[in-house]
Design a protein around this motif. Structure first.
Motif, short mmCIF file in Angstrom:
data_model
loop_
_atom_site.label_atom_id
_atom_site.label_comp_id
_atom_site.label_asym_id
_atom_site.label_seq_id
_atom_site.Cartn_x
_atom_site.Cartn_y
_atom_site.Cartn_z
N VAL A 128 0.82 -1.22 0.00
CA VAL A 128 0.00 0.00 0.00
C VAL A 128 0.85 1.28 0.00
O VAL A 128 1.65 1.52 0.90
CB VAL A 128 -0.94 0.01 1.23
CG1 VAL A 128 -1.83 1.24 1.22
CG2 VAL A 128 -1.79 -1.26 1.24
N CYS A 129 0.66 2.09 -1.03
CA CYS A 129 1.39 3.35 -1.15
C CYS A 129 0.87 4.36 -0.11
O CYS A 129 -0.32 4.44 0.17
CB CYS A 129 1.20 3.92 -2.55
SG CYS A 129 2.03 5.50 -2.82
N LEU A 130 1.80 5.14 0.46
CA LEU A 130 1.45 6.08 1.53
C LEU A 130 0.68 7.30 1.01
O LEU A 130 0.05 8.01 1.77
CB LEU A 130 2.72 6.60 2.21
CG LEU A 130 3.57 5.55 2.94
CD1 LEU A 130 4.82 6.22 3.49
CD2 LEU A 130 2.78 4.89 4.05
N HIS A 131 0.76 7.53 -0.28
CA HIS A 131 0.16 8.73 -0.85
C HIS A 131 -1.36 8.62 -0.89
O HIS A 131 -2.06 9.23 -0.07
CB HIS A 131 0.76 8.98 -2.25
CG HIS A 131 0.24 10.21 -2.92
ND1 HIS A 131 0.06 10.26 -4.28
CD2 HIS A 131 -0.13 11.41 -2.44
CE1 HIS A 131 -0.40 11.46 -4.61
NE2 HIS A 131 -0.52 12.18 -3.50
N ARG A 132 -1.89 7.82 -1.78
CA ARG A 132 -3.33 7.65 -1.87
C ARG A 132 -3.72 6.18 -1.97
O ARG A 132 -4.70 5.81 -2.60
CB ARG A 132 -3.88 8.41 -3.10
CG ARG A 132 -3.81 9.92 -2.99
CD ARG A 132 -4.73 10.46 -1.86
NE ARG A 132 -4.63 11.89 -1.70
CZ ARG A 132 -3.84 12.52 -0.82
NH1 ARG A 132 -3.03 11.82 -0.03
NH2 ARG A 132 -3.84 13.83 -0.74
N GLY A 133 -2.90 5.35 -1.33
CA GLY A 133 -3.24 3.93 -1.24
C GLY A 133 -3.07 3.12 -2.51
O GLY A 133 -3.61 2.02 -2.62
N GLY A 134 -2.29 3.63 -3.46
CA GLY A 134 -2.04 2.86 -4.69
C GLY A 134 -1.42 1.51 -4.38
O GLY A 134 -0.75 1.34 -3.37
N SER A 135 -1.67 0.55 -5.27
CA SER A 135 -1.11 -0.79 -5.07
C SER A 135 0.22 -0.90 -5.82
O SER A 135 0.27 -0.91 -7.04
CB SER A 135 -2.11 -1.82 -5.60
OG SER A 135 -1.51 -3.09 -5.64
N LEU A 136 1.29 -0.98 -5.03
CA LEU A 136 2.64 -0.97 -5.64
C LEU A 136 2.85 -2.14 -6.59
O LEU A 136 3.59 -2.03 -7.57
CB LEU A 136 3.70 -1.00 -4.55
CG LEU A 136 3.65 0.16 -3.54
CD1 LEU A 136 4.72 -0.01 -2.48
CD2 LEU A 136 3.83 1.50 -4.25
N SER A 137 2.20 -3.25 -6.31
CA SER A 137 2.41 -4.44 -7.15
C SER A 137 1.82 -4.24 -8.55
O SER A 137 2.11 -5.01 -9.47
CB SER A 137 1.80 -5.67 -6.49
OG SER A 137 0.44 -5.44 -6.18
N GLY A 138 1.01 -3.18 -8.72
CA GLY A 138 0.50 -2.87 -10.05
C GLY A 138 1.46 -1.96 -10.81
O GLY A 138 1.19 -1.58 -11.95
N GLY A 139 2.57 -1.61 -10.17
CA GLY A 139 3.52 -0.68 -10.78
C GLY A 139 4.67 -1.38 -11.49
O GLY A 139 4.51 -2.45 -12.06
#
Ligand code: FES
Ligand code: FE2
Length: 378
Positions: free
Chosen positions: A38-49
Motif C-alpha cells: 500500500v502506497c502512503l500517498h493515496r493507497g495505490g497498489s505498488l504491485s501494479g507498478g
C-alpha cells in the motif's frame, strides 16, 4: 513462504499472506524485497507498478520506494525533494532458500526468529526433486495437521494404507522442541498397484517407516516415507496462510529411486491424487479453523504427535501474542488498512503512517525469548 524464487523478477509480484497484501520484486543486483503493497500517498497498489533502479514505483503518481521501504523519489516534487522520516512503508526481511522466497512477517530482531526449516535433500544428487503447488479452500493449521497425521492415510489414501490395518499402525517415537517436532511410525500399507516394478517395490503387509515433521516457521509439514530399505520419498510442504479461508501449499517432492526425469510425470500424478484426496476431507472439515479450546474436539493415542504441534502453536498465541485479531481486522474491511509491523518499527521510533494489525493479547505470562542459537535446535 511468499513465492517461488523463479516467479520473482524485476516486474513486481503481488502476494497475499495472512490476509495482507505484499509486493515482491528484485532490485538491480537481483536481491529480492518484500514490502507492504500500500502506497502512503493515496493507497495505490505498488504491485501494479514497475521497478526503476532499486526502487518499486507506484503506478498512481509514480512515487518510488527503495528496498528498505523508504520513499526515495516523488516525481511531482523534483530532485530537491527530501522525504520526511515518516515516509516509510514496512519492508520485511527476505531470505531465499530451496528456490523459495522466505519472508519474516514480524518485528522480532534477527536473533529471536525461528530458523527456516531444514531440507537436507534439496540439492543432493541422491534425490530427484520435483516441485508443485496447490491452493486449498481451508485454513493453514488444518492443512498442516493433515500433513503430519499418519492415521488418516489408512482411510483417505488407498496408496498408503487401508482401513483393515489401521489398528496395526504404531507410533515408535515422538520428539519435539519449541518450533519443531518429529515422529517415527510403522505402517502396513497394501501392495503397490501398477507395473511389475511398482509391485516389486512393496509386497503385501511389508512394513513402511514414516517420519512426519512439523515446523512452525513456514507452517511446514514434512514427511519421509521409507518404502523399503533402498527407496524413500520425502515431501516438504510449505503451507502459506493466504487468509482465513485459503492456504497456498508450495510442495517439494523428492524420491531416491527412478531418478530419471522420465518418471516425473507419473510421480506428479500420484502426488496430485494425494492432494485431491486430502482436499475433499479438509475443505469439508468443521470448524474451518482449529477450535480455540482442546475441549471442543476429542483426541486419541494416534493424535499424540499432532498434539505436540498444537501445543507449540498455542504457546506462541497465548504466551507471545503472535496472532492477528482477524475479527477486528474484518470489522474495518474496506475502510482501513493495517500492516504487520516490520523490524524497522522497533528501531525507527516514530508515528508510522499505517497502523499495525490488531493482535490477540497474550493470555499467559510471557517468558522472554532467548536467542535462537541458544535454544534446542531441530
Ligand atoms: S498513490 Fe502512490 S503515488 Fe499516489
Ligand atoms: Fe493426506
Amino acid at each position: 513462504m511468499a513465492e517461488w524464487s523463479k516467479n520473482v523478477g524485476r516486474e513486481p509480484v503481488r502476494v497475499k499472506m495472512l490476509g495482507q497484501k505484499f509486493v515482491l520484486y528484485r532490485d538491480e543486483s537481483g536481491t529480492a524485497h518484500c514490502l507492504s503493497d500500500v502506497c502512503l500517498h493515496r493507497g495505490g497498489s505498488l504491485s501494479g507498478g514497475w521497478t526503476n533502479g532499486d526502487c518499486v514505483v507506484c503506478p498512481y503518481h509514480g512515487w518510488r520506494y527503495d528496498g528498505g521501504g523508504r520513499l526515495a523519489y516523488v516525481p511531482s516534487e523534483g530532485d530537491d525533494f527530501k522525504a520526511p522520516r515518516r515516509a516509510r512503508i514496512d519492508s520485511y526481511p527476505v531470505e531465499e532458500r530451496y528456490g523459495m522466497v522466505w519472508v519474516f512477517l514480524g518485528d522480532l530482531p534477527e536473533e529471536e526468529r525461528f530458523p527456516i526449516p531444514p531440507c537436507e535433500e534439496f540439492g543432493d544428487p541422491r534425490w530427484r526433486m520435483m516441485s508443485t503447488e496447490v491452493t486449498w479452500k481451508a485454513e493453514a493449521a488444518r492443512v498442516v495437521e493433515n500433513g503430519i497425521d499418519i492415521a488418516h492415510t489408512s482411510f483417505v489414501h488407498p496408496m498408503f494404507g487401508r482401513p483393515e490395518t489401521a489398528q496395526d499402525n504404531r507410533i515408535l517415537e515422538i520428539e519435539s522442541g519449541e518450533w519443531w517436532g518429529r515422529s517415527s511410525n510403522l505402517q502396513f500399507p497394501p501392495k503397490f498397484k501398477g507395473n511389475w516394478y511398482r509391485r516389486r517395490m512393496r509386497r503385501d503387509r511389508q512394513p513402511t517407516n514414516t517420519h512426519p515433521c512439523w515446523y512452525l516457521p513456514g507452517m511446514v509439514a514434512r514427511i519421509r516415507i521409507d518404502i523399503n530399505s533402498k527407496m524413500a520419498i520425502v515431501m516438504f510442504d510449505v503451507n502459506t496462510p493466504v487468509d482465513r479461508q485459503a492456504t497456498r501449499t508450495f510442495a517439494l517432492h523428492f524420491r531416491s529411486f527412478l531418478k530419471h526425469g522420465f518418471f516425473d510425470k507419473g510421480s506428479l500424478k500420484r502426488l496430485k491424487k494425494i492432494f485431491d484426496e486430502d482436499a475433499v476431507i479438509i475443505e469439508a472439515a468443521a470448524p474451518n479453523h482449529l477450535p480455540d479450546s482442546l475441549a471442543h474436539e476429542m483426541s486419541v493415542g494416534d493424535d499424540k504427535f499432532m498434539r505436540t504441534w498444537r501445543a507449540a502453536r498455542r504457546k506462541c498465541i497465548e504466551e507471545r501474542g503472535w496472532k492477528i485479531d482477524t475479527d477486528e481486522v474484518e470489522k474495518h474491511r474496506g475502510r482501513k488498512v493495517f500492516n504487520i509491523p516490520s523490524p524497522a518499527r522497533r528501531t525507527d521510533n516514530m508515528k508510522w503512517v499505517i497502523d499495525t494489525v490488531p493482535l490477540v493479547p497474550p493470555r499467559k505470562a510471557h517468558t522472554p525469548l532467548k536467542p535462537v542459537a541458544e535454544r534446542k535446535s531441530a
